[in-house]
Write a protein that holds these residues in place. Structure first.
Motif, PDB file in Angstrom:
ATOM      1  N   THR A   1      20.925  29.326  -6.070  1.00 56.15           N
ATOM      2  CA  THR A   1      20.775  28.937  -7.470  1.00 56.15           C
ATOM      3  C   THR A   1      19.746  29.811  -8.164  1.00 56.15           C
ATOM      4  O   THR A   1      19.957  30.263  -9.301  1.00 56.15           O
ATOM      5  CB  THR A   1      20.369  27.455  -7.565  1.00 56.15           C
ATOM      6  OG1 THR A   1      21.365  26.647  -6.928  1.00 56.15           O
ATOM      7  CG2 THR A   1      20.220  27.025  -9.025  1.00 56.15           C
ATOM      8  N   LYS A   2      18.641  30.078  -7.504  1.00 53.36           N
ATOM      9  CA  LYS A   2      17.576  30.894  -8.086  1.00 53.36           C
ATOM     10  C   LYS A   2      18.062  32.288  -8.440  1.00 53.36           C
ATOM     11  O   LYS A   2      17.674  32.858  -9.472  1.00 53.36           O
ATOM     12  CB  LYS A   2      16.404  30.982  -7.105  1.00 53.36           C
ATOM     13  CG  LYS A   2      15.240  31.818  -7.616  1.00 53.36           C
ATOM     14  CD  LYS A   2      14.092  31.822  -6.623  1.00 53.36           C
ATOM     15  CE  LYS A   2      12.923  32.662  -7.146  1.00 53.36           C
ATOM     16  NZ  LYS A   2      11.780  32.643  -6.197  1.00 53.36           N
ATOM     17  N   HIS A   3      18.923  32.852  -7.617  1.00 48.68           N
ATOM     18  CA  HIS A   3      19.337  34.239  -7.807  1.00 48.68           C
ATOM     19  C   HIS A   3      20.754  34.384  -8.354  1.00 48.68           C
ATOM     20  O   HIS A   3      21.302  35.491  -8.377  1.00 48.68           O
ATOM     21  CB  HIS A   3      19.186  35.011  -6.497  1.00 48.68           C
ATOM     22  CG  HIS A   3      17.760  35.053  -6.014  1.00 48.68           C
ATOM     23  ND1 HIS A   3      16.765  35.700  -6.718  1.00 48.68           N
ATOM     24  CD2 HIS A   3      17.164  34.488  -4.931  1.00 48.68           C
ATOM     25  CE1 HIS A   3      15.622  35.554  -6.077  1.00 48.68           C
ATOM     26  NE2 HIS A   3      15.832  34.811  -5.000  1.00 48.68           N
TER      27      HIS A   3
ATOM     28  N   THR B   1      27.007  32.723  -6.543  1.00 50.67           N
ATOM     29  CA  THR B   1      28.031  31.684  -6.633  1.00 50.67           C
ATOM     30  C   THR B   1      29.119  31.916  -5.581  1.00 50.67           C
ATOM     31  O   THR B   1      29.421  33.063  -5.249  1.00 50.67           O
ATOM     32  CB  THR B   1      28.667  31.674  -8.029  1.00 50.67           C
ATOM     33  OG1 THR B   1      29.176  32.971  -8.329  1.00 50.67           O
ATOM     34  CG2 THR B   1      27.653  31.279  -9.090  1.00 50.67           C
ATOM     35  N   PRO B   2      29.718  30.820  -5.068  1.00 53.06           N
ATOM     36  CA  PRO B   2      29.323  29.428  -5.332  1.00 53.06           C
ATOM     37  C   PRO B   2      28.013  29.095  -4.627  1.00 53.06           C
ATOM     38  O   PRO B   2      27.741  29.616  -3.544  1.00 53.06           O
ATOM     39  CB  PRO B   2      30.489  28.630  -4.741  1.00 53.06           C
ATOM     40  CG  PRO B   2      31.043  29.511  -3.662  1.00 53.06           C
ATOM     41  CD  PRO B   2      30.876  30.912  -4.146  1.00 53.06           C
ATOM     42  N   ASN B   3      27.221  28.244  -5.246  1.00 53.98           N
ATOM     43  CA  ASN B   3      25.919  27.881  -4.678  1.00 53.98           C
ATOM     44  C   ASN B   3      26.030  26.551  -3.927  1.00 53.98           C
ATOM     45  O   ASN B   3      25.407  25.560  -4.268  1.00 53.98           O
ATOM     46  CB  ASN B   3      24.848  27.804  -5.765  1.00 53.98           C
ATOM     47  CG  ASN B   3      25.186  26.812  -6.856  1.00 53.98           C
ATOM     48  OD1 ASN B   3      26.357  26.504  -7.073  1.00 53.98           O
ATOM     49  ND2 ASN B   3      24.181  26.300  -7.544  1.00 53.98           N
ATOM     50  N   ALA B   4      26.828  26.591  -2.874  1.00 57.03           N
ATOM     51  CA  ALA B   4      27.088  25.381  -2.086  1.00 57.03           C
ATOM     52  C   ALA B   4      26.310  25.364  -0.782  1.00 57.03           C
ATOM     53  O   ALA B   4      26.533  24.503   0.057  1.00 57.03           O
ATOM     54  CB  ALA B   4      28.581  25.261  -1.801  1.00 57.03           C
ATOM     55  N   GLY B   5      25.397  26.336  -0.585  1.00 51.51           N
ATOM     56  CA  GLY B   5      24.584  26.332   0.621  1.00 51.51           C
ATOM     57  C   GLY B   5      25.233  26.984   1.820  1.00 51.51           C
ATOM     58  O   GLY B   5      24.729  26.855   2.939  1.00 51.51           O
ATOM     59  N   TYR B   6      26.317  27.730   1.608  1.00 52.24           N
ATOM     60  CA  TYR B   6      27.039  28.385   2.706  1.00 52.24           C
ATOM     61  C   TYR B   6      26.402  29.732   3.012  1.00 52.24           C
ATOM     62  O   TYR B   6      26.162  30.551   2.105  1.00 52.24           O
ATOM     63  CB  TYR B   6      28.504  28.559   2.317  1.00 52.24           C
ATOM     64  CG  TYR B   6      29.378  29.169   3.378  1.00 52.24           C
ATOM     65  CD1 TYR B   6      29.733  28.454   4.515  1.00 52.24           C
ATOM     66  CD2 TYR B   6      29.860  30.471   3.243  1.00 52.24           C
ATOM     67  CE1 TYR B   6      30.555  29.004   5.488  1.00 52.24           C
ATOM     68  CE2 TYR B   6      30.682  31.033   4.211  1.00 52.24           C
ATOM     69  CZ  TYR B   6      31.024  30.307   5.324  1.00 52.24           C
ATOM     70  OH  TYR B   6      31.834  30.855   6.292  1.00 52.24           O
TER      71      TYR B   6
ATOM     72  N   MET C   1      16.696  39.920 -10.337  1.00 55.19           N
ATOM     73  CA  MET C   1      17.022  41.292  -9.955  1.00 55.19           C
ATOM     74  C   MET C   1      18.009  41.335  -8.790  1.00 55.19           C
ATOM     75  O   MET C   1      18.593  42.385  -8.513  1.00 55.19           O
ATOM     76  CB  MET C   1      15.754  42.054  -9.573  1.00 55.19           C
ATOM     77  CG  MET C   1      14.836  42.357 -10.735  1.00 55.19           C
ATOM     78  SD  MET C   1      15.625  43.318 -12.055  1.00 55.19           S
ATOM     79  CE  MET C   1      15.992  42.024 -13.263  1.00 55.19           C
ATOM     80  N   TRP C   2      18.194  40.204  -8.121  1.00 50.30           N
ATOM     81  CA  TRP C   2      19.125  40.157  -6.991  1.00 50.30           C
ATOM     82  C   TRP C   2      20.409  39.407  -7.360  1.00 50.30           C
ATOM     83  O   TRP C   2      21.172  39.013  -6.490  1.00 50.30           O
ATOM     84  CB  TRP C   2      18.439  39.516  -5.790  1.00 50.30           C
ATOM     85  CG  TRP C   2      17.252  40.315  -5.361  1.00 50.30           C
ATOM     86  CD1 TRP C   2      17.253  41.416  -4.538  1.00 50.30           C
ATOM     87  CD2 TRP C   2      15.890  40.099  -5.728  1.00 50.30           C
ATOM     88  NE1 TRP C   2      15.971  41.891  -4.382  1.00 50.30           N
ATOM     89  CE2 TRP C   2      15.107  41.102  -5.100  1.00 50.30           C
ATOM     90  CE3 TRP C   2      15.244  39.158  -6.528  1.00 50.30           C
ATOM     91  CZ2 TRP C   2      13.728  41.193  -5.247  1.00 50.30           C
ATOM     92  CZ3 TRP C   2      13.864  39.250  -6.685  1.00 50.30           C
ATOM     93  CH2 TRP C   2      13.119  40.248  -6.043  1.00 50.30           C
ATOM     94  N   ASN C   3      20.634  39.235  -8.654  1.00 43.39           N
ATOM     95  CA  ASN C   3      21.824  38.522  -9.122  1.00 43.39           C
ATOM     96  C   ASN C   3      23.059  39.411  -8.981  1.00 43.39           C
ATOM     97  O   ASN C   3      23.146  40.445  -9.635  1.00 43.39           O
ATOM     98  CB  ASN C   3      21.631  38.116 -10.586  1.00 43.39           C
ATOM     99  CG  ASN C   3      22.881  37.538 -11.208  1.00 43.39           C
ATOM    100  OD1 ASN C   3      23.483  38.163 -12.075  1.00 43.39           O
ATOM    101  ND2 ASN C   3      23.284  36.379 -10.779  1.00 43.39           N
TER     102      ASN C   3
END
Length: 233
Positions: free
Chosen positions: A73-75, A78-83, A194-196
């Motif tokens: 989420t911070k960077h 997606t998807p930001n499901a923790g995988y 910057m890591w997006n």
């Protein structure tokens, strides 16, 4: 007869006044729920656990997922499901490599040091810094360069135009502290990590702090050297 019509009109008006708020209430969308946390271990589970300081066991726990999800989420991953997938680990691996550079970003000697003041951009490590001859003036700092199909062009260039309040005529987005060095490609600040992933449309994105510093240190005619290849391009 006129009184009857007036009474009907008043009744309809009152009814309309009552129905409208009810309709709006029913149509209002509920607050968007946070994405659910996956229970599945990813192919880079152990690497991600180690990076995040979690117990390294290769098994996805709810705490592992929440930590991974917060990082995503911070960077803007997606998807930001923790995988713990390849994109998430790719960002973490890049961060590790950037950190390992320390205060010697030109250890490979690829950015020329016989040019006086020069801004160097290493696409492979997504780092930039400013040198004056062999002296490191500023950096290295993480940058966000062109995505696949919009790669930041390599080679020796010069800053030819600066605009502190530039707005892109192509994408209609602000580009503060723009310093153009190759066609429409420029150093400028952005409001994303910057890591997006996957990257910019060719510009060298920077944090506001770093873009302001570059603005104060560089001028028209200063050299820019871009080399390497961004992962995934």
């Amino acid at each position: 007869m006129g009184d009857i019509r007036r009474r009907r009109a008043v009744a309809l008006g009152i009814t309309g006044g009552l129905v409208a708020p009810l309709t709006l209430t029913l149509a209002a969308s509920p607050a968007q729920a946070a994405p659910s946390c996956t229970t599945q271990a990813g192919p880079y589970q152990k690497q991600v656990e180690k990076f995040l300081g979690r117990p390294v066991d290769g098994r996805q726990s709810s705490a592992d997922c929440r930590a991974t999800q917060a990082f995503q989420t911070k960077h803007g991953i997606t998807p930001n499901a923790g995988y713990a997938g390849p994109v998430t680990w790719g960002v973490m691996d890049l961060m590790n490599k950037q950190k390992a550079v320390g205060n010697n970003p030109n250890r490979d000697g690829k950015c020329p040091v016989n040019k006086g003041r020069i801004a160097c951009v290493n696409l492979t490590l997504q780092l930039s810094w400013i040198q004056d001859g062999s002296r490191l003036v500023y950096g290295p700092v993480p940058v966000r360069t062109g995505r696949n199909g919009y790669e930041t062009r390599t080679g020796l260039k010069k800053i030819y135009w600066r605009n502190i309040d530039h707005v892109s005529t192509i994408y209609n987005v602000p580009m503060p502290y723009s310093q153009f060095f190759d066609g429409g490609q420029a150093f400028h600040s952005v409001g994303v990590s910057m890591w997006n992933p996957p990257g910019s449309h060719g510009c060298v994105n920077m944090t506001k702090t770093d873009a302001k510093k570059y603005w104060s240190l560089l001028k028209n005619g200063d050299d820019v050297f871009v080399y390497g290849r961004k992962p995934g391009t």
